[in-house]
Design a protein around this motif. Structure first.
Motif, PDB file in Angstrom:
ATOM      1  N   ASP A  31       9.313 -45.050   7.736  1.00  0.00           N
ATOM      2  CA  ASP A  31       8.903 -43.781   7.136  1.00  0.00           C
ATOM      3  C   ASP A  31       7.669 -43.191   7.799  1.00  0.00           C
ATOM      4  OD1 ASP A  31       7.464 -45.307   4.100  1.00  0.00           O
ATOM      5  OD2 ASP A  31       6.977 -45.519   6.231  1.00  0.00           O
ATOM      6  N   TYR A  32       7.318 -43.748   8.944  1.00  0.00           N
ATOM      7  CA  TYR A  32       6.150 -43.234   9.668  1.00  0.00           C
ATOM      8  C   TYR A  32       6.400 -43.431  11.146  1.00  0.00           C
ATOM      9  CZ  TYR A  32       1.277 -42.731  11.169  1.00  0.00           C
ATOM     10  OH  TYR A  32       0.108 -42.332  11.788  1.00  0.00           O
ATOM     11  N   ILE A  34       5.097 -42.356  15.313  1.00  0.00           N
ATOM     12  CA  ILE A  34       4.011 -41.901  16.174  1.00  0.00           C
ATOM     13  C   ILE A  34       4.538 -41.726  17.591  1.00  0.00           C
ATOM     14  CG2 ILE A  34       1.710 -42.421  17.110  1.00  0.00           C
ATOM     15  CD1 ILE A  34       1.187 -44.273  14.820  1.00  0.00           C
ATOM     16  N   ARG A  51       5.382 -38.187   9.077  1.00  0.00           N
ATOM     17  CA  ARG A  51       5.889 -39.023   8.002  1.00  0.00           C
ATOM     18  C   ARG A  51       7.272 -38.565   7.601  1.00  0.00           C
ATOM     19  NH1 ARG A  51       0.580 -39.180   8.029  1.00  0.00           N
ATOM     20  NH2 ARG A  51      -0.494 -41.072   7.405  1.00  0.00           N
ATOM     21  N   ASN A  93       7.145 -47.564  12.035  1.00  0.00           N
ATOM     22  CA  ASN A  93       6.508 -48.630  11.267  1.00  0.00           C
ATOM     23  C   ASN A  93       7.507 -49.641  10.723  1.00  0.00           C
ATOM     24  OD1 ASN A  93       7.629 -47.047   9.265  1.00  0.00           O
ATOM     25  ND2 ASN A  93       5.820 -47.097   7.936  1.00  0.00           N
ATOM     26  N   PHE A  96       7.929 -52.555   7.006  1.00  0.00           N
ATOM     27  CA  PHE A  96       6.745 -53.424   6.939  1.00  0.00           C
ATOM     28  C   PHE A  96       5.967 -53.147   5.670  1.00  0.00           C
ATOM     29  CE2 PHE A  96       7.098 -53.152  11.742  1.00  0.00           C
ATOM     30  CZ  PHE A  96       7.722 -54.367  11.840  1.00  0.00           C
ATOM     31  N   TYR A  97       6.625 -53.208   4.553  1.00  0.00           N
ATOM     32  CA  TYR A  97       5.970 -52.921   3.284  1.00  0.00           C
ATOM     33  C   TYR A  97       4.788 -53.842   3.089  1.00  0.00           C
ATOM     34  CZ  TYR A  97       5.303 -52.276  -1.687  1.00  0.00           C
ATOM     35  OH  TYR A  97       4.757 -51.999  -2.900  1.00  0.00           O
ATOM     36  N   ASN A  98       3.653 -53.256   2.800  1.00  0.00           N
ATOM     37  CA  ASN A  98       2.429 -54.005   2.555  1.00  0.00           C
ATOM     38  C   ASN A  98       1.907 -54.772   3.756  1.00  0.00           C
ATOM     39  OD1 ASN A  98       1.858 -53.193  -0.004  1.00  0.00           O
ATOM     40  ND2 ASN A  98       2.998 -54.847  -0.986  1.00  0.00           N
ATOM     41  N   GLN A  99       2.408 -54.484   4.947  1.00  0.00           N
ATOM     42  CA  GLN A  99       1.893 -55.186   6.118  1.00  0.00           C
ATOM     43  C   GLN A  99       1.079 -54.284   7.019  1.00  0.00           C
ATOM     44  OE1 GLN A  99       4.309 -58.245   7.934  1.00  0.00           O
ATOM     45  NE2 GLN A  99       5.916 -57.874   6.447  1.00  0.00           N
ATOM     46  N   GLY A 100       0.815 -53.128   6.501  1.00  0.00           N
ATOM     47  CA  GLY A 100      -0.230 -52.257   7.034  1.00  0.00           C
ATOM     48  C   GLY A 100      -0.364 -51.988   8.522  1.00  0.00           C
ATOM     49  N   GLY A 101       0.503 -51.180   9.091  1.00  0.00           N
ATOM     50  CA  GLY A 101       0.156 -50.660  10.398  1.00  0.00           C
ATOM     51  C   GLY A 101       0.883 -51.257  11.581  1.00  0.00           C
ATOM     52  N   LYS A 102       1.718 -52.257  11.378  1.00  0.00           N
ATOM     53  CA  LYS A 102       2.490 -52.787  12.507  1.00  0.00           C
ATOM     54  C   LYS A 102       3.423 -51.714  13.033  1.00  0.00           C
ATOM     55  CE  LYS A 102       4.472 -56.736  11.756  1.00  0.00           C
ATOM     56  NZ  LYS A 102       5.112 -57.891  11.094  1.00  0.00           N
ATOM     57  N   LEU A 103       3.623 -51.698  14.314  1.00  0.00           N
ATOM     58  CA  LEU A 103       4.463 -50.696  14.942  1.00  0.00           C
ATOM     59  C   LEU A 103       5.498 -51.334  15.848  1.00  0.00           C
ATOM     60  CD1 LEU A 103       1.757 -48.067  15.995  1.00  0.00           C
ATOM     61  CD2 LEU A 103       3.373 -47.869  14.095  1.00  0.00           C
TER      62      LEU A 103
END
Lengths: 115, 114
Positions: A31-32, A34, A51, A93, A96-103
């Motif tokens: 859902d994100y 870059i 987003r 992303n 990666f729920y709750n895993q903050g920022g992995k790409l």
């Protein structure tokens, strides 16, 4: 496994033309997104993000389009300049729920601008 | 945006030795990550560097080979242990404020193992 891929590995354009770089993603949970630009010998540089609640976002000379129906992302560069020559990566992303920022990064497209 | 500095920028190492790469961010960041990029290829995530605890490794990467430290919110190290020529690659550090925010990258460390 799930991955992000690009349709075109190389793209050559004339200076002043518009460039379109495409990216397909397979993880519907992403859902994100870059877009990064990487010049030779440097790290990836952030260009623009979007987003999943949007289908279009504009920056300076760049526009990102997101089509969630077909899981497709594109980067449009207006009036392409020699300084735009680089490798462009899309990244998502993933789930990666709750895993903050992995790409997860896509394959990359090399953009070459002819003067 | 954060500025991320990596040291060394490049190195040539003998097989069997280890190299520690440093990553310094000019401001506190919630998340730090280490990626590997083979020449002409995309970036592959090695691990998430967790402050004050063990790093979280991706499939195919293990702590014995790539030990990571993160003592605070602005600094992390990645060690490439017992190197072989297959470890020749560019190693990149990134940092950001977490989910759904942009991640910034260092300039990378170009490692050649001979």
């Amino acid at each position: 496994g799930e991955s992000v891929g690009l349709h075109l590995p190389t793209l050559s354009v004339q200076e002043g033309d518009n460039s379109i770089i495409n990216c397909a993603y397979s993880n519907s949970a992403s859902d994100y997104f870059i877009w990064y630009k990487q010049e030779s010998g440097k790290g990836p540089q952030f260009i623009i993000d979007i987003r999943s609640n949007m289908d279009k976002r504009q920056g300076q000379r760049v526009t990102v389009l997101l089509n969630k129906t077909v899981k497709h992302l594109s980067l449009q560069i207006a009036a392409t300049q020699p300084g735009d020559s680089a490798v462009y990566f899309c990244a998502e992303n993933g789930d990666f729920y709750n895993q903050g920022g992995k790409l997860i990064f896509g394959q990359g497209t090399e953009l070459s601008v002819k003067p | 945006s954060a500025v991320i500095s990596q040291k060394p920028s490049r190195d040539i190492c003998q097989r069997g030795t280890s190299l520690t790469i440093q990553c310094q961010v000019d401001s506190q960041v919630t998340m730090m990550f280490w990626y590997r990029q083979q020449p002409g290829q995309s970036l592959t995530l090695i691990a998430t560097a967790n402050q004050g605890s063990e790093a979280t490794y991706e499939s195919g990467f293990v702590i014995d080979k790539f030990p990571i430290s993160r003592p605070n919110l602005t600094f992390s190290t990645l060690t490439v242990s017992n190197m072989s020529p297959e470890d020749s690659s560019i190693y990149l550090c990134s940092g950001g404020q977490g989910e759904d925010t942009e991640a910034f990258f260092g300039q990378g460390t170009r490692l050649t193992v001979v």
